[in-house]
Every structure is written in C-alpha cells, then in structure tokens.
Design a protein around this motif. Sequence first.
Motif, PDB file in Angstrom:
ATOM      1  N   SER A   1      -0.899   3.337  -8.300  1.00  0.00           N
ATOM      2  CA  SER A   1      -1.834   3.660  -7.226  1.00  0.00           C
ATOM      3  C   SER A   1      -2.407   5.035  -7.525  1.00  0.00           C
ATOM      4  O   SER A   1      -1.936   5.733  -8.425  1.00  0.00           O
ATOM      5  CB  SER A   1      -1.131   3.665  -5.870  1.00  0.00           C
ATOM      6  OG  SER A   1      -0.133   4.680  -5.830  1.00  0.00           O
TER       7      SER A   1
ATOM      8  N   SER B   1      -4.205   8.668  -5.540  1.00  0.00           N
ATOM      9  CA  SER B   1      -4.599   9.396  -4.326  1.00  0.00           C
ATOM     10  C   SER B   1      -5.100  10.780  -4.711  1.00  0.00           C
ATOM     11  O   SER B   1      -4.710  11.787  -4.132  1.00  0.00           O
ATOM     12  CB  SER B   1      -3.417   9.518  -3.361  1.00  0.00           C
ATOM     13  OG  SER B   1      -2.314  10.149  -3.993  1.00  0.00           O
TER      14      SER B   1
ATOM     15  N   ASN C   1      -8.938   7.040  -5.814  1.00  0.00           N
ATOM     16  CA  ASN C   1      -8.087   6.756  -4.671  1.00  0.00           C
ATOM     17  C   ASN C   1      -8.076   5.243  -4.447  1.00  0.00           C
ATOM     18  O   ASN C   1      -9.093   4.653  -4.089  1.00  0.00           O
ATOM     19  CB  ASN C   1      -8.620   7.481  -3.423  1.00  0.00           C
ATOM     20  CG  ASN C   1      -7.607   7.510  -2.304  1.00  0.00           C
ATOM     21  OD1 ASN C   1      -6.996   6.506  -1.987  1.00  0.00           O
ATOM     22  ND2 ASN C   1      -7.454   8.678  -1.694  1.00  0.00           N
TER      23      ASN C   1
ATOM     24  N   ARG D   1      -5.217   1.608  -3.589  1.00  0.00           N
ATOM     25  CA  ARG D   1      -3.886   1.086  -3.270  1.00  0.00           C
ATOM     26  C   ARG D   1      -3.146   0.686  -4.534  1.00  0.00           C
ATOM     27  O   ARG D   1      -3.742   0.533  -5.609  1.00  0.00           O
ATOM     28  CB  ARG D   1      -4.016  -0.122  -2.337  1.00  0.00           C
ATOM     29  CG  ARG D   1      -4.567  -1.353  -3.046  1.00  0.00           C
ATOM     30  CD  ARG D   1      -4.883  -2.481  -2.085  1.00  0.00           C
ATOM     31  NE  ARG D   1      -6.063  -2.149  -1.287  1.00  0.00           N
ATOM     32  CZ  ARG D   1      -6.574  -2.959  -0.361  1.00  0.00           C
ATOM     33  NH1 ARG D   1      -5.982  -4.134  -0.088  1.00  0.00           N
ATOM     34  NH2 ARG D   1      -7.653  -2.621   0.304  1.00  0.00           N
ATOM     35  N   GLU D   2      -1.851   0.499  -4.413  1.00  0.00           N
ATOM     36  CA  GLU D   2      -1.038   0.131  -5.570  1.00  0.00           C
ATOM     37  C   GLU D   2      -1.395  -1.272  -6.050  1.00  0.00           C
ATOM     38  O   GLU D   2      -1.537  -2.209  -5.253  1.00  0.00           O
ATOM     39  CB  GLU D   2       0.443   0.180  -5.205  1.00  0.00           C
ATOM     40  CG  GLU D   2       1.359  -0.104  -6.381  1.00  0.00           C
ATOM     41  CD  GLU D   2       2.817   0.033  -6.013  1.00  0.00           C
ATOM     42  OE1 GLU D   2       3.363   1.142  -6.192  1.00  0.00           O
ATOM     43  OE2 GLU D   2       3.407  -0.964  -5.531  1.00  0.00           O
TER      44      GLU D   2
END
Length: 349
Positions: free
Chosen positions: A145, A147, A152, A154-155
């Motif tokens: 993932s 951030s 940015n 999600r996994e």
Amino acid sequence: MRIGAFVLAAQFPGQGQGEALHRAVRTTELAEESGLDSVWLAEHHFVPYGVCPSAVTLAGLLLGRTRHIRVGTAVSVLPNVHPVALGEQAALLHLVSGGRFSLGVGRGGPWVDLEVFGTGLSAYEQHFPESLELLLRWLREPRVSASGERFNFREVPVVPRPDELITSQAEAGGAGSGPEVVVACTSPKSVKLAAENGLPMLLGMHCGDEEKAEMVALWRDHARTAGRTATEIATAGHVSAGVAQIADGRAEATESLVKAMPGWLRQGLGAHVTVDGRPRSMRDPVAYTELLCGLHPVGPPRLAADRLAATSERTGITRFALLVEGSGDLAATEENVRRLGTEVLPLLH
C-alpha cells in the motif's frame, strides 16, 4: 570482471529511427555471440540522442531473442512512470527470462517529458526517493500500500511475485529474490540514496577513474552508516559506463569516433527541451568525444584491456557498460562488438 555493451539506439545524422533500433537489436545478438556479459539499454523521449522510448519493452524483445546474456535498463526514467507499473514489468521480465533482467533506474532530467506524461517537475525535483522506495517495496513484499505525498492507494497483492522464480538460477542463489535494481548516480545525494537502500550504482561515461573512485568510497561510507553488512558492501556490483572502440591502432579507433560522434551529440543533446524553460548548457561535442576517447578503452585490444583493468583497480568496479555504436555504422559496430568479445575479453580473463 564483467564486460557489457551500453546500447543507446543512437540516431546519427542522416539515419532513420528504424535503422538505429535495428542496430540496437543486432548489437545485443552479437554481444551474446561474442561472449559479453550483458547489454544495458538506454531510454530517451523525443530526441535523436536515443530513439528507444521504453527500455523495458526493448529488454523484453531482446530477452526473448537471447538465451544467456543479461539485459538491463540504463536507465528506466522513474519520474516518468508509476513505480508500481514499472515494478510489474520488471517482475514479469525477471520471471520469464529466468532471472536475466536488471532494472536500472534514474531521475532523468528536467525535460519536457514531465509535461507530456503529466507527472510534473516535482516528480523529478522532489519525489524520486518516494518513487524508488515504492518500487523496491513492490519488488520485495507480497502486498503493498502507499500513503506518501505523491502516491496513495489501498493495499493490493503483488502479481506476479518476483520472488517466485523457479529456474535453476534461483536455486543457485540470489536470483530468486527478485530482479537486480541499479541506480544511476550523478550527485552525492543520489549516491547516498543508493547506498542507504543497498543498491549498486551506475556511473556515467563522462566520469574519470578518480571521480568514480570517490563516488564508490562515498557509497561505502553511507552504506556502513545505514547498517549494511560488510558482505553487502564488498559485493555491490557497481557499473561503470564508458565507450569502447577496438581497432589495430589508437589513432584509427579515435578517428572513427571523432568523425561520427560529434554530429550525433550535437543533434541529439541539442534537441533536449526543458519543461520550465530553464537555461541549459551543452558540452562541446568534439571536445567531449576526445575526452571519452582518453578515458575509455579506445584503441588496440591490449590498450583496451589495460584501461579496463586500470579502472577496475582504481575504483573497485568490476562491471562495465560500454558504448559500442560510436561509429554510427552497423557493420563497424558489429566488428567492434566481435573484437571486444574475442580479442579484449581473453586478455582480461
């Protein structure tokens, strides 16, 4: 010592782009036939300095055309692409080639590429470390993932997993962990970044032995500070880029490059356009060609072997990526590669 060819797919004045790409393919085929260790493929956009816009795409073709030689990018320009997309391509080539692919990455320059691909100047000036970190995690972890400031998401699972190489090369050690990653280094900042990540450097052909030795020493200092092991530091496979032109005499070899390279350099380097209009300077093409002839294996086989051995002794570098297409002529390039493999390599071994 491992000797490879540095392939730019250079478009010399009066040549077509297809001609340059054909020479690149033939250079690789002959490099394998002649016993060279590797070929390193350059990537450029919108300029005749090199007409290969995707080093990983050309690497895929050449890995399919060959059976033993290592094929690497020198370099894939990381600010122009998404690190995950590049990581997926690298993993794919690593797996289907039996571990023969090396991924060289670099920052590139402040060129109009950043505008065309929509990544922006910040990708070049600020976000290269973030991009490299994400790329390395993609090549080393099962799920990833992000951030960060630029990326940015999600996994997601890593598919294909580069550590699932099932050939004998993986069993022999090393190749099963994923493709080798090499970083083009041109400044103390990039040397530090490579060292902290334990990645070998690709050092440019404009650098002499003294400068390359200083960069290797700096890399080792930063690697030790970052906690890299003595074995990692001692076995780092840094790559020295250079020029090779083999002839019966030094004057003959130099003349063939001085006749052809300045026109290509003037046309190719002069075509670069900065993304923000910043001024740029260009080396004198003749003086630069003469500099390269003085630094690198340009001349008869014995001189070439001695220069390579001297560079290795002074710098600790044992891998070389040598530009062999400097004459601009296909037949001359083929002969150059053959002589490098059959006449220079035996002197080094």
